[in-house]
Design an enzyme around this catalytic site. Structure first.
Site, PDB file in Angstrom:
ATOM      1  N   PHE A 180       0.820  -1.204   0.000  1.00 41.45           N
ATOM      2  CA  PHE A 180       0.000   0.000   0.000  1.00 41.45           C
ATOM      3  C   PHE A 180       0.856   1.256   0.000  1.00 41.45           C
ATOM      4  CE2 PHE A 180      -3.292  -2.691   2.106  1.00 41.45           C
ATOM      5  CZ  PHE A 180      -4.360  -2.385   1.269  1.00 41.45           C
ATOM      6  N   ASP A 181       0.498   2.200  -0.833  1.00 38.98           N
ATOM      7  CA  ASP A 181       0.822   3.587  -0.535  1.00 38.98           C
ATOM      8  C   ASP A 181      -0.081   3.995   0.625  1.00 38.98           C
ATOM      9  OD1 ASP A 181       1.531   6.418  -0.873  1.00 38.98           O
ATOM     10  OD2 ASP A 181      -0.524   6.569  -1.611  1.00 38.98           O
ATOM     11  N   CYS A 182       0.376   4.900   1.465  1.00 40.02           N
ATOM     12  CA  CYS A 182      -0.459   5.309   2.597  1.00 40.02           C
ATOM     13  C   CYS A 182      -1.179   6.627   2.334  1.00 40.02           C
ATOM     14  CB  CYS A 182       0.396   5.437   3.869  1.00 40.02           C
ATOM     15  SG  CYS A 182      -0.587   5.911   5.317  1.00 40.02           S
TER      16      CYS A 182
END
Length: 280
Positions: free
Chosen positions: A14-16
């Site tokens: 995931f990108d956050c």
């Protein structure tokens, strides 16, 4: 050859910020004290303000990939303030503009998208969840607690005091409710996305730590520029979370980066995964 199903993968990277946390709202809100002090920027739309800021941020990331993200935010705020000061007459004293450090510490106030936490709990049943984010350890701690729905125990969600080469494996922390199996930041990788060194670092750790190769890794992100496009170049499958109304990270939209599927929210993706394996 047919495209893989979502449930053919074992790891999600995931990108956050932009995907799980609403960084556009967080940044725009934190910019208000500065923008309001100049007649020109006080009239900027949300999109104008965010695009002006992100161009400065990207330039600093390219120039100094080793800078901690909280410091980079502070410096970007200072550059924006200087540019406004050079081109406009402030409506208040110059001294009042020197709140760059406050802006750099604003990550703790950036909100989480309302669909995020439930979706993470659902996706955790099917995948090992990994964070790869352009952030530093200390700044991520507050966000980590929010994503774990456990803000009353912040110490459980800060990076432990580990050897410099050790990995941040939250689920090894007793009593932690973190949904993540691994957390990697720019402070770990020494590079800011879209620099491919960050993703290559993550793929190497995932292979060593979990024995899972990149063909079973799925990148899930809102930013085409930071995540989807560079993942495609490395032949890593991705899902685009096309957050409606977002304007940051879409620089490569016209270049048609290749994503496996697209959803407007992470919640929609979680529902699609459940539909593929309803028994899980």
């Amino acid at each position: 050859m047919s495209e893989p199903a979502l449930t053919d993968f074992k790891v999600i990277i995931f990108d956050c910020y932009g995907t799980l946390a609403d960084w556009e709202t967080g940044i725009f809100n934190a910019l208000q004290p500065l923008l309001a002090r100049f007649p020109s920027s006080a009239q900027w739309s949300r999109k104008e303000a965010l695009l002006a800021f992100t161009e400065i941020e990207k330039d600093l990331q390219r120039k100094d990939p080793g800078m901690l993200y909280c410091d980079l935010l502070s410096n970007a705020h200072a550059v924006l303030a200087e540019g406004l000061r050079d081109n406009d007459v402030p409506a208040a004293s110059l001294k009042s503009l020197d709140n760059h450090t406050d802006f750099g510490q604003s990550i703790k106030d950036w909100p989480i998208f309302p669909d995020t936490c439930d979706a993470l709990r659902d996706l955790q049943k099917h995948y090992k969840l990994v964070i790869l984010s352009n952030v530093d350890h200390n700044s991520f701690a507050s966000t980590h607690a929010k994503l774990s729905q456990d803000t009353s125990h912040p110490s459980l969600y800060a990076r432990p005091l580990l050897d410099a080469n050790a990995q941040w494996l939250p689920q090894n922390t007793p009593d932690s409710r973190s949904p993540f199996s691994l957390i990697l930041t720019a402070q770990d990788t020494g590079a800011y996305k879209p620099d491919p060194r960050g993703m290559l670092f993550a793929l190497d750790i995932i292979q060593k730590q979990f024995g899972i190769g990149k063909e079973q890794v799925l990148v899930v992100a809102q930013s085409l520029y930071h995540d989807v496009e560079p993942s495609s170049k490395l032949d890593v499958h991705s899902v685009w979370i096309n957050r409606q109304g977002a304007c940051m990270g879409l620089e490569t939209l016209g270049e048609s980066p290749k994503w496996l599927k697209s959803f407007e929210t992470l919640g929609e993706m979680a529902e699609a995964v459940k539909a593929e394996k309803p028994e899980a």
